[in-house]
Design an enzyme around this catalytic site. Structure first.
Site, PDB file in Angstrom:
ATOM      1  N   GLY A  47      -2.268  -6.281  -6.790  1.00  0.00           N
ATOM      2  CA  GLY A  47      -3.566  -5.742  -7.175  1.00  0.00           C
ATOM      3  C   GLY A  47      -3.332  -4.416  -7.865  1.00  0.00           C
ATOM      4  CB  CYS A  96      -0.498   1.897  -2.485  1.00  0.00           C
ATOM      5  SG  CYS A  96      -1.584   2.310  -3.855  1.00  0.00           S
ATOM      6  CG  LEU A  97       2.047  -0.847  -7.646  1.00  0.00           C
ATOM      7  CD1 LEU A  97       1.469  -1.469  -8.908  1.00  0.00           C
ATOM      8  CD2 LEU A  97       3.549  -1.057  -7.585  1.00  0.00           C
ATOM      9  CG  HIS A 138      -4.967  -1.709  -0.988  1.00  0.00           C
ATOM     10  ND1 HIS A 138      -3.947  -1.240  -0.193  1.00  0.00           N
ATOM     11  CD2 HIS A 138      -4.790  -1.122  -2.201  1.00  0.00           C
ATOM     12  CE1 HIS A 138      -3.198  -0.393  -0.893  1.00  0.00           C
ATOM     13  NE2 HIS A 138      -3.677  -0.308  -2.120  1.00  0.00           N
ATOM     14  CD  GLU A 139      -5.750  -3.097  -5.495  1.00  0.00           C
ATOM     15  OE1 GLU A 139      -5.974  -2.113  -6.217  1.00  0.00           O
ATOM     16  OE2 GLU A 139      -4.643  -3.311  -4.960  1.00  0.00           O
ATOM     17  CG  HIS A 142      -6.951   2.070  -5.190  1.00  0.00           C
ATOM     18  ND1 HIS A 142      -6.275   3.258  -5.090  1.00  0.00           N
ATOM     19  CD2 HIS A 142      -6.057   1.102  -4.854  1.00  0.00           C
ATOM     20  CE1 HIS A 142      -5.016   3.017  -4.711  1.00  0.00           C
ATOM     21  NE2 HIS A 142      -4.862   1.715  -4.554  1.00  0.00           N
TER      22      HIS A 142
HETATM   23 ZN   LIG Z   1      -3.184   0.743  -3.909  1.00  0.00          ZN
END
Ligand SMILES: [Zn+2]
Length: 185
Positions: A47, A96-97, A138-139, A142
């Site tokens: 994601g 998370c990236l 999660h997304e 953000h």
């Molecule tokens: Zn993330």
């Protein structure tokens, strides 16, 4: 050609912003959405939210079941999504990236009902559970400036508190973009 967008890392201000509603007719989306999808795959994400590439729009992309080896891509673009209902509970490890090298258990709802617009302007109402529901939650966080590390217990957070602090310090010094070893310097 879609390009890889630079990933913002912990400490960058945009990761803490409540992002703006997207306009489906915005011509910017035509190039941006393929770039966002391409970036998710190239960085091995399941994601990716707009704030993570420095874009202030309530849009994220996801493909929870994607594995690089199988190359079965099924990207979904969620524009102006809403989570309407959350039920049950599950705990799983997240990363998370934008928060490199940190993984921690997070409590999430087991089942959610949610809605979003597709790039074609269709309004979709759907339900998700298990891992797919985790990725959406999660997304979606953000888009509201919330990171998974905010949802980790204070005790568990002790383990990576210093790492977060040094990331934030680097971001303040302008080092707010993730460098990947394979990228040209
Ligand atoms: Zn993330």
């Amino acid at each position: 050609m879609a390009k890889i967008l630079p990933i913002r890392i912990y400490g960058d201000e945009i990761l803490r912003k409540k992002l703006k509603e997207a306009d489906l007719k915005d011509p910017f989306l035509k190039q941006y959405l393929p770039d966002l999808i391409h970036t998710m795959y190239e960085r091995d994400g399941v994601g990716l939210a707009s704030s993570q590439v420095g874009v202030d729009l309530r849009i994220f992309v996801m493909d929870p079941w994607w594995a690089r080896e199988e190359e079965q891509k099924n990207p979904r673009v969620l524009i102006n999504p809403e989570i309407h209902d959350r039920q049950g509970e599950q705990i799983g490890e997240e990363g998370c990236l934008s928060v490199p090298d940190i993984f921690a258990n997070v409590n999430r709802a087991l089942k959610i009902s949610y809605s979003y617009y597709t790039p074609e302007g269709e309004h979709i109402q759907a339900e998700a559970e298990g891992y797919e529901a985790v990725v959406i939650q999660h997304e979606y966080d953000h888009l509201n400036g919330v990171l998974f590390t905010d949802r980790v217990s204070t005790l568990a957070k002790l383990k990576f508190k210093m790492k977060l602090k040094s990331m934030a310090a680097l971001a303040r010094d302008g080092v707010n973009i993730m460098q990947y070893p394979e990228d040209p310097q």
